[in-house]
Scaffold this active site. Structure first.
Site, mmCIF file in Angstrom:
data_model
loop_
_atom_site.group_PDB
_atom_site.id
_atom_site.type_symbol
_atom_site.label_atom_id
_atom_site.label_comp_id
_atom_site.label_asym_id
_atom_site.label_seq_id
_atom_site.Cartn_x
_atom_site.Cartn_y
_atom_site.Cartn_z
ATOM 1 N N HIS A 24 -1.936 -0.347 -12.024
ATOM 2 C CA HIS A 24 -2.789 -0.006 -10.889
ATOM 3 C C HIS A 24 -4.047 -0.865 -10.969
ATOM 4 C CE1 HIS A 24 -5.186 2.408 -8.089
ATOM 5 N NE2 HIS A 24 -4.042 2.924 -7.682
ATOM 6 N N HIS A 59 0.843 -1.201 0.000
ATOM 7 C CA HIS A 59 0.000 0.000 0.000
ATOM 8 C C HIS A 59 0.878 1.250 0.000
ATOM 9 C CE1 HIS A 59 -3.359 2.496 0.515
ATOM 10 N NE2 HIS A 59 -3.800 2.141 1.708
ATOM 11 N N ASP A 61 3.094 6.473 -7.527
ATOM 12 C CA ASP A 61 4.362 6.199 -6.863
ATOM 13 C C ASP A 61 5.573 6.299 -7.781
ATOM 14 O OD1 ASP A 61 3.524 5.774 -4.258
ATOM 15 O OD2 ASP A 61 2.755 3.800 -4.783
HETATM 16 N N1 ACO Z 1 5.303 -4.514 -14.475
HETATM 17 C C1 ACO Z 1 5.194 -5.502 -15.370
HETATM 18 N N2 ACO Z 1 4.057 -6.178 -15.628
HETATM 19 C C2 ACO Z 1 2.979 -5.813 -14.917
HETATM 20 C C3 ACO Z 1 3.010 -4.779 -13.953
HETATM 21 C C4 ACO Z 1 4.238 -4.114 -13.757
HETATM 22 N N3 ACO Z 1 4.333 -3.130 -12.892
HETATM 23 N N4 ACO Z 1 1.793 -4.635 -13.402
HETATM 24 C C5 ACO Z 1 1.019 -5.547 -13.994
HETATM 25 N N5 ACO Z 1 1.735 -6.264 -14.915
HETATM 26 C C6 ACO Z 1 1.222 -7.290 -15.803
HETATM 27 C C7 ACO Z 1 1.008 -8.602 -15.073
HETATM 28 O O1 ACO Z 1 2.154 -9.411 -15.136
HETATM 29 C C8 ACO Z 1 -0.153 -9.165 -15.834
HETATM 30 O O2 ACO Z 1 0.336 -9.662 -17.041
HETATM 31 P P1 ACO Z 1 -0.259 -11.041 -17.664
HETATM 32 O O3 ACO Z 1 -1.689 -10.703 -17.999
HETATM 33 O O4 ACO Z 1 0.596 -11.349 -18.828
HETATM 34 O O5 ACO Z 1 -0.169 -12.058 -16.554
HETATM 35 C C9 ACO Z 1 -1.004 -7.956 -16.181
HETATM 36 O O6 ACO Z 1 -0.074 -6.866 -16.250
HETATM 37 C C10 ACO Z 1 -2.106 -7.635 -15.160
HETATM 38 O O7 ACO Z 1 -1.490 -7.506 -13.863
HETATM 39 P P2 ACO Z 1 -2.189 -7.840 -12.478
HETATM 40 O O8 ACO Z 1 -1.137 -8.234 -11.501
HETATM 41 O O9 ACO Z 1 -3.340 -8.779 -12.703
HETATM 42 O O10 ACO Z 1 -2.825 -6.434 -12.096
HETATM 43 P P3 ACO Z 1 -3.360 -6.042 -10.658
HETATM 44 O O11 ACO Z 1 -4.470 -5.086 -10.886
HETATM 45 O O12 ACO Z 1 -3.640 -7.250 -9.827
HETATM 46 O O13 ACO Z 1 -2.090 -5.331 -10.012
HETATM 47 C C11 ACO Z 1 -0.592 -3.704 -9.239
HETATM 48 C C12 ACO Z 1 -1.984 -3.968 -9.835
HETATM 49 C C13 ACO Z 1 -0.390 -4.532 -7.957
HETATM 50 C C14 ACO Z 1 -0.478 -2.219 -8.874
HETATM 51 C C15 ACO Z 1 0.476 -4.076 -10.288
HETATM 52 O O14 ACO Z 1 0.285 -3.325 -11.462
HETATM 53 C C16 ACO Z 1 1.903 -3.933 -9.763
HETATM 54 O O15 ACO Z 1 2.415 -4.831 -9.119
HETATM 55 N N6 ACO Z 1 2.544 -2.741 -10.023
HETATM 56 C C17 ACO Z 1 3.861 -2.487 -9.488
HETATM 57 C C18 ACO Z 1 3.781 -2.070 -8.021
HETATM 58 C C19 ACO Z 1 3.257 -0.659 -7.837
HETATM 59 O O16 ACO Z 1 3.664 0.268 -8.533
HETATM 60 N N7 ACO Z 1 2.341 -0.491 -6.877
HETATM 61 C C20 ACO Z 1 1.778 0.830 -6.534
HETATM 62 C C21 ACO Z 1 0.317 0.904 -6.867
HETATM 63 S S1 ACO Z 1 -0.307 2.525 -6.548
HETATM 64 C C22 ACO Z 1 -0.604 2.575 -4.884
HETATM 65 O O17 ACO Z 1 -0.834 1.575 -4.276
HETATM 66 C C23 ACO Z 1 -0.628 3.878 -4.144
#
Ligand code: ACO
Length: 444
Positions: free
Chosen positions: A322, A283, A378
């Site tokens: 996100h 978070h 972020d």
């Molecule tokens: N880098 C590379 N690939 C990604 C990323 C990323 N940052 N985020 C998602 N993907 C890919 C996944 O591998 C997945 O690919 P696939 O369909 O081939 O398996 C697809 O995109 C969908 O990803 P999910 O994990 O299902 O998306 P979810 O909505 O569950 O996750 C999250 C969202 C956790 C923010 C994710 O994008 C992530 O881990 N980002 C990096 C961490 C981050 O920046 N977090 C801050 C969020 S903002 C906040 O909390 C204030």
């Protein structure tokens, strides 16, 4: 409106209104009509779907609340596909450019932008409550020299409830208002004390001549000077960061505040719960991960190889993607501009060049485009915090200062919502039943 007035369902045809959902229970062949309001059905309407009269009735299973609205709220609107964020209907871009954090806090809490006299009164009230009881200071001095500032903030906000025992009277509008003012006023003081403690530096008392952000900077950075004068560009950038973090509807920490607050505990304890949730790396901690990633990439030449690794699934591009935004996070755009303003004062940070080049490459790459992965809040915020001289442990603390007004607005809305009760989810029990106690000697 259900045609199933008997609670037994209706095996025959159901007269259907257009704003209803008709459910056929294939176990019994019965049909049920459930009202749809705001594109939502009420889970409790499913309870009458039963096989036998003494069944509990149908529940929904929704771990992590992926598709469950827990409340009605008129505070924050997000359209993740279009990249829209509004507080009380006002676009975040306009608020960041034209408003101030205290005005936004007023807006979130009261629902309307203040008139000038209202803003003056509100600013005065917050400003004269920035000091904390000396015992709070002593309490904080009791932490280990290297205590994490977020842990200190969590504990000291919780401790405030013992300094203001009248805070338990949450139905008393005047008393409630006093606690709201205190929480917003004292949060920067507690955050700055935690920072100074961590550095082994004496705590600096609030300077009520300064703005909300300026006073925080003074409490953090003042050393021997008689009066600390914040650079107005840094002060403005920090104020904008507080605005951008002020609310984000039913996220993990806000849900924690609402859930704990639903027990009718005092607001200090509820907000402490929110700080606890924000402490977690999923978070409040992603901006720290972005900084580590940028440091590891080191030069723009290394970006293509890094991006290839991300595409192969070896790691994630932190600060991208996100759960809600499937477009550019509107906060990221504003932060990117604020970062440039801050670097004009502090001198450029080579990590910013890496971040901007990384963003450029990623936004042209089919992998990120097809998955709708854009920079989130972020991606740039950690760079600003670092430019301000903040250690990474302070990043979630800064987030918590801004988010306090949102937590309070959400808590207030929950308290006054007649539909809300103590939060109490159901479960699907998967354990054993009716086992006889086994004496120790007979256990293997
Ligand atoms: N880098 C590379 N690939 C990604 C990323 C990323 N940052 N985020 C998602 N993907 C890919 C996944 O591998 C997945 O690919 P696939 O369909 O081939 O398996 C697809 O995109 C969908 O990803 P999910 O994990 O299902 O998306 P979810 O909505 O569950 O996750 C999250 C969202 C956790 C923010 C994710 O994008 C992530 O881990 N980002 C990096 C961490 C981050 O920046 N977090 C801050 C969020 S903002 C906040 O909390 C204030």
């Amino acid at each position: 409106m259900s045609t199933d007035t008997t609670g037994q369902g209706d095996a025959g045809g159901v007269a259907q209104a257009s704003n209803t959902l008709t459910i056929t229970d294939n176990r019994t062949g019965r049909q049920y009509e459930v009202p749809i309001e705001d594109e939502t059905i009420r889970s409790i309407d499913l309870r009458r779907i039963k096989v036998n009269d003494d069944d509990f009735g149908l529940m929904t299973y929704d771990p992590a609340f992926m598709n469950t609205a827990s409340c009605r709220s008129s505070i924050t609107y997000i359209d993740g596909d279009k990249g829209i964020l509004e507080y009380r209907g006002y676009p975040i871009e306009q608020l960041a450019e034209r408003s101030s954090y205290l005005e936004v806090a007023y807006l979130l809490i009261h629902g309307e932008l203040p008139t000038q006299p209202q803003l003056d009164t509100w600013t005065h009230e917050v400003t004269i409550h920035t000091f904390v009881h000396e015992n709070v200071k002593e309490f904080m001095q009791g932490f280990r020299y290297d205590a994490h500032p977020m842990g200190m903030l969590l504990a000291s906000v919780g401790a405030l409830s013992t300094f203001y025992p009248e805070a338990t009277q949450i139905k008393d509008v005047d008393l409630r208002y006093q606690q709201i003012v205190r929480l917003i006023a004292k949060m920067p003081t507690l955050a700055a004390f935690a920072y100074r403690h961590n550095r082994g530096m004496p705590y600096v008392y609030p300077d009520n001549d300064l703005s909300y952000a300026g006073n925080f900077l003074s409490m953090v950075y003042k050393i021997a000077e008689l009066k600390y004068q914040p650079d107005p560009r840094i002060e403005k950038a920090l104020d904008v960061l507080f605005i951008l973090h002020a609310d984000h509807e039913q996220n993990c920490s806000t849900s924690a505040v609402r859930s704990v607050g639903s027990s009718q505990v005092d607001p200090y304890s509820s907000v402490a719960a929110g700080i606890g949730a924000l402490y977690g790396p999923l978070h409040g901690g992603a901006n720290e991960a972005v900084l580590r990633m940028l440091r590891r990439i080191r030069t723009t030449d290394n970006i293509p190889a890094f991006v290839e690794g991300v595409k192969k699934g070896e790691e994630r591009l932190m600060g991208f993607g996100h759960r809600v935004y499937k477009n550019y996070d509107p906060r990221a755009k504003i932060i990117k501009r604020a970062a440039q303003d801050v670097f004009e004062v502090t001198g450029t940070n080579p990590l910013l060049d890496i971040a901007m080049e990384l963003e450029r490459i990623a936004l042209e790459d089919e992998y990120f485009v097809s998955r709708k992965l854009y920079p989130n809040v972020d991606f740039y915020s950690g760079l600003i915090y670092e430019a301000l001289g903040m250690p990474v442990e302070m990043f979630p603390v800064l987030f918590a200062i801004g988010r306090t007004s949102g937590w309070i607005a959400q808590w207030l809305e929950m308290i006054d919502d007649k539909e809300q009760k103590i939060a109490r989810p159901r479960q699907i029990y998967t354990g054993g039943r009716e086992r006889d106690y086994v004496p120790m000697a007979q256990r293997s």
